[in-house]
Design an enzyme around this catalytic site. Sequence first.
Site, PDB file in Angstrom:
ATOM      1  N   ASP A   4      19.266   5.206   3.929  1.00 49.60           N
ATOM      2  CA  ASP A   4      17.929   4.672   4.145  1.00 49.60           C
ATOM      3  C   ASP A   4      17.372   4.303   2.766  1.00 49.60           C
ATOM      4  OD1 ASP A   4      15.201   4.225   4.548  1.00 49.60           O
ATOM      5  OD2 ASP A   4      15.056   5.736   6.131  1.00 49.60           O
ATOM      6  N   TYR A  11      12.574  11.937   6.361  1.00 48.55           N
ATOM      7  CA  TYR A  11      11.354  11.524   7.044  1.00 48.55           C
ATOM      8  C   TYR A  11      11.239  12.232   8.399  1.00 48.55           C
ATOM      9  CZ  TYR A  11       8.423   8.504   9.974  1.00 48.55           C
ATOM     10  OH  TYR A  11       7.496   8.038  10.849  1.00 48.55           O
ATOM     11  N   LYS A  67       7.558  -1.350   5.359  1.00 48.06           N
ATOM     12  CA  LYS A  67       7.124  -0.794   4.087  1.00 48.06           C
ATOM     13  C   LYS A  67       7.215  -1.843   2.970  1.00 48.06           C
ATOM     14  CE  LYS A  67       6.813   3.077   6.454  1.00 48.06           C
ATOM     15  NZ  LYS A  67       7.574   2.864   7.690  1.00 48.06           N
ATOM     16  N   ARG A 124      16.496 -12.716  22.498  1.00 48.19           N
ATOM     17  CA  ARG A 124      16.944 -11.332  22.348  1.00 48.19           C
ATOM     18  C   ARG A 124      18.236 -11.271  21.561  1.00 48.19           C
ATOM     19  NH1 ARG A 124      20.545  -9.031  25.431  1.00 48.19           N
ATOM     20  NH2 ARG A 124      20.013 -10.176  27.331  1.00 48.19           N
TER      21      ARG A 124
END
Length: 386
Positions: free
Chosen positions: A177, A105, A202, A53
Amino acid sequence: MSEEYSKYGFSTRAVHSGVNKDSLYNSCTTPIYTSSTYYWNDLTTNSGYDYTRSANPTRKALEENIASLEGGVGAQATATGMAAITTVMHLFVPGDHIIAGNDIYGGTYRLFADVFTKMGLRFSFVDMGNADAVREAITPDTKCIWIETPSNPLLNVVDIEAVTAVARERRLLTIADNTFLSPYLQRPFEMGVDIIVHSTTKYLNGHSDVVGGCVVSKTKEHADKVAYIVNALGLGCSPFDAFLVLRGVKSLGPRMEAHQKGAMAVARMLDGHANVEKVYYPGLESHPDHELAKRQQKGFGGMVSFDIKGGRPAAEKLFARTKLFQLAESLGGIESLIEYPETMSHASMTAQARLAAGISEKTIRISVGIEDPQDLVADLKQALEG
């Protein structure tokens, strides 16, 4: 940013950064370290890893790679793109105000408007193409300007240097972004941005077989804060997902060239088609942000949107007739996708918010893959004319 490969070109760094991790067997690809835990040498020393983690060798390799490509000092790979945005939102405290575009978005809009507002953050959604509108939205509580460019799905281009100049005047953090263009086509740090986020799902991965995200920091101060948040909230991506993104990013440069070649061909066909009202693609000379895109981007990307004559009924007929364009959300994969923002990618926005952004029942978004451009053009043309 890794000094070992910093002197090389983009695609060389994409292939080699974060790879040479296996000194035991000299593997030419980065191994997948699936271990959840690592033994200590004694009570105060270990190999640099103790629990996945907190950090993982495969994930670290991906982070080195993306930091190198963006020109950052550090990166944190997260489980999803939304996890990356969630991470940076935890840099703020209740009462803080953040300015964002009104055409971002849909998932980002939902996170801001529906989730983080309940945690005490405040947001203003403005026309980011107007630097004066951004400046007028600043309040004494404003702490950040959120930049998404080109915007999703209307591909409006934000003048990054103009916005970061406004931010510097008021000592505000800027977060960009960069998912739509990737570091291959756009370099936000070079235009004054402080932090960059990606949905690695993406273009960075590029094969539609993983979900992931990343936060890249320009300064060590921000890198340390982001790393703390990712660890504390448990937002890091899995070793296997990191391996898949690291595998995909190696071909980012050639893929982006193929994507934008196809996108330009599709956009030019749509721009002259009788059944299309408007095309949104910065590569077209008719796009209002064409010159700005030429100035701040290396290319125009693989995303194309358009308004179809006839609205939703015409759109439904188009979707039923395409053979190469799959009706699906997401973007940036090697295959071409087509989607309907009103009921898919931007359904989480209110109808009023979509209207304010310019998204209507006519709007269709395309993620152009790397297929032969002439085949994509022919398929879309026959679907429009059927």
